[in-house]
Design an enzyme around this catalytic site. Structure first.
Site, PDB file in Angstrom:
ATOM      1  N   GLY A   1       0.821  -1.207   0.000  1.00 46.49           N
ATOM      2  CA  GLY A   1       0.000   0.000   0.000  1.00 46.49           C
ATOM      3  C   GLY A   1       0.853   1.253   0.000  1.00 46.49           C
ATOM      4  CB  CYS A   2      -0.307   4.710  -0.271  1.00 45.42           C
ATOM      5  SG  CYS A   2      -1.700   4.538   0.872  1.00 45.42           S
ATOM      6  CG  ASN A   3       0.344   4.819   5.035  1.00 45.67           C
ATOM      7  OD1 ASN A   3       0.142   5.853   4.420  1.00 45.67           O
ATOM      8  ND2 ASN A   3      -0.458   4.383   5.980  1.00 45.67           N
ATOM      9  CB  ALA A   6       5.541   6.927   1.073  1.00 42.01           C
TER      10      ALA A   6
END
Ligand SMILES: NC(=O)C1=CN([C@@H]2O[C@H](COP(=O)(O)OP(=O)(O)OC[C@H]3O[C@@H](n4cnc5c(N)ncnc54)[C@H](OP(=O)(O)O)[C@@H]3O)[C@@H](O)[C@H]2O)C=CC1
Ligand SMILES: CC(=O)N[C@@H](CCC(=O)OP(=O)(O)O)C(=O)O
Length: 368
Positions: A158-160, A163
């Site tokens: 996912g995104c977290n 990053a």
């Protein structure tokens, strides 16, 4: 002479949600992948256009129930379902459609450590699949894309986690920061929480507001980030339990729709002499990302902005040394729905199918 490119059929389960909608948007412009089935849950039987009105070219498609029967018989199945819902469907699909490439956008197959899964998700571990982050650094000096070339089951991060992993991994692998003292503060757009109705996501709650959540080691992404960074160092599960890599993670919810802005900090490793550190850090980022089309280390003085990556599969990165504090600061911005899920799902699928990794994936954002 007409050369026909091979075409692959795709079923998207969770097609009415944000992540499912985003992979559909990317697939509508794809030259070799063709969506033939869209599936949902409470909306089964409706036309897709009622729930995803921005996807005009798929508006006529009837939403099927997300059953293994409806998803069988496709070359590719995308599962964009809430955590915990994909495990059972995936297990049946694995039995009935062994030749199908399955992409799971949820967390169900990401963690290799069953104990960590049970601690943070509170359910039975479903096993782990090949991890869908092509640029992930591995301890032997290779990257995850080599693993993905042989994949048939892909667990897309996912995104977290994407990053934070992209920002920290060059520094951690090069031994330039203390891997037990990592901190990350994320500013997260509300689409990261999905489309399902939740009172704390109402306009009246989030407009004009900033608040933190999942504080002080409780967010479920903590073990996944640590797993990735431990992998870059070749630290196994037991050493990781003993404290190999540790991150203090604080996500905040900010009143933007799309995007993540991650601010990462870590103490310079004791062996990293400050005078040499700038060159060493520049070399570490250069070695990790200079040839990566979707990761841009920005020119000195230019800092990542979420608005520059909206709609793109790109992650923008910048770093600086805080000499006074003895720390390295890294900043990362990405679009949670493209780079943080649907885009890297397609990037990973291309590798598994032997297609060009960057096929039909946007490097450029939509601005203003
Ligand atoms: N949003 C984001 O930025 C990101 C999301 N992800 C992950 O992608 C997955 C989907 O997230 P997102 O799109 O945001 O969520 P949404 O709430 O927007 O969508 C959920 C989808 O799953 C369907 N669904 C709900 N419950 C069930 C169930 N019990 N069984 C089968 N299908 C069900 C819904 O169908 P219906 O509408 O018909 O009820 C809908 O299509 C999650 O695991 C999430 O963590 C990963 C990275 C980023
Ligand atoms: C605003 C918001 O709630 N964001 C989500 C990001 C979800 C994400 O990164 O996806 P996965 O859960 O699939 O990993 C969160 O912080 O949990």
């Amino acid at each position: 002479m007409i050369i026909r490119m091979s075409e692959y059929t795709v079923a998207v389960s969770g097609a009415t949600g944000y992540a499912g909608g985003e992979i559909l948007r990317l697939l509508t412009g794809h030259p070799q992948l063709r969506v033939t089935t869209v599936a949902g849950h409470s909306t089964a039987g409706d036309l897709l256009g009622r729930h995803q009105p921005h996807l005009g070219s798929c508006a006529h498609m009837e939403i099927q129930p997300s059953t293994p029967e409806a998803l069988a018989g496709h070359d590719i199945v995308v599962l964009a379902l809430p955590h915990g819902a994909s495990g059972a469907i995936a297990a049946e699909l694995e039995a009935t459609s062994p030749g199908t490439l399955i992409l799971d956008l949820a967390a169900d197959h990401r963690l290799t450590d069953a104990a960590a899964w049970e601690e943070f998700y509170g359910s039975e571990h479903q096993g782990s699949w090949d991890y869908g982050l092509p640029e992930l650094l591995l301890a032997d000096g290779s990257k995850q894309r080599e693993v993905l070339r042989r994949a048939t089951r892909i667990a897309v991060p996912g995104c977290n986690v994407t990053a934070v992993t992209l920002g920290f991994q060059p520094l951690v692998q090069a031994g330039l920061v203390d891997p037990t003292r990592l901190t990350a503060t994320l500013a997260n757009g509300v689409s990261g929480a999905g489309k399902a109705m939740k009172p704390h996501l109402l306009g009246g709650e989030i407009i004009g507001d900033v608040s933190s959540y999942g504080q002080a080691g409780t967010h479920r992404h903590v073990p996944e980030i640590e797993q990735n960074l431990a992998g870059a160092l070749g630290i196994g599960v037991q050493a990781q339990h003993a404290g190999g890599v540790r991150i203090a993670l604080t996500p905040t919810l900010v009143p933007i729709v799309r995007g993540i802005h991650a601010t990462l900090s870590a103490p310079l490793a004791p062996s990293a002499v400050v005078a040499d550190a700038p060159d060493a850090i520049a070399r570490a980022f250069d070695s990790a990302y200079a040839r990566e089309p979707f990761i841009t280390v920005l020119p000195t003085g230019q800092w990542p902005r979420t608005s520059s990556v909206t709609g793109s599969n790109s992650a923008h990165v910048q770093w600086a040394i805080d000499e006074r504090a003895g720390t390295v600061l890294v900043s990362v911005a990405l679009d949670n729905l493209v780079r943080g899920t649907a885009g890297q799902a397609l990037q990973s699928a291309h590798l598994a199918l032997g297609l060009d990794e960057d096929l039909a994936l946007p490097v450029n954002g939509v601005a203003p």
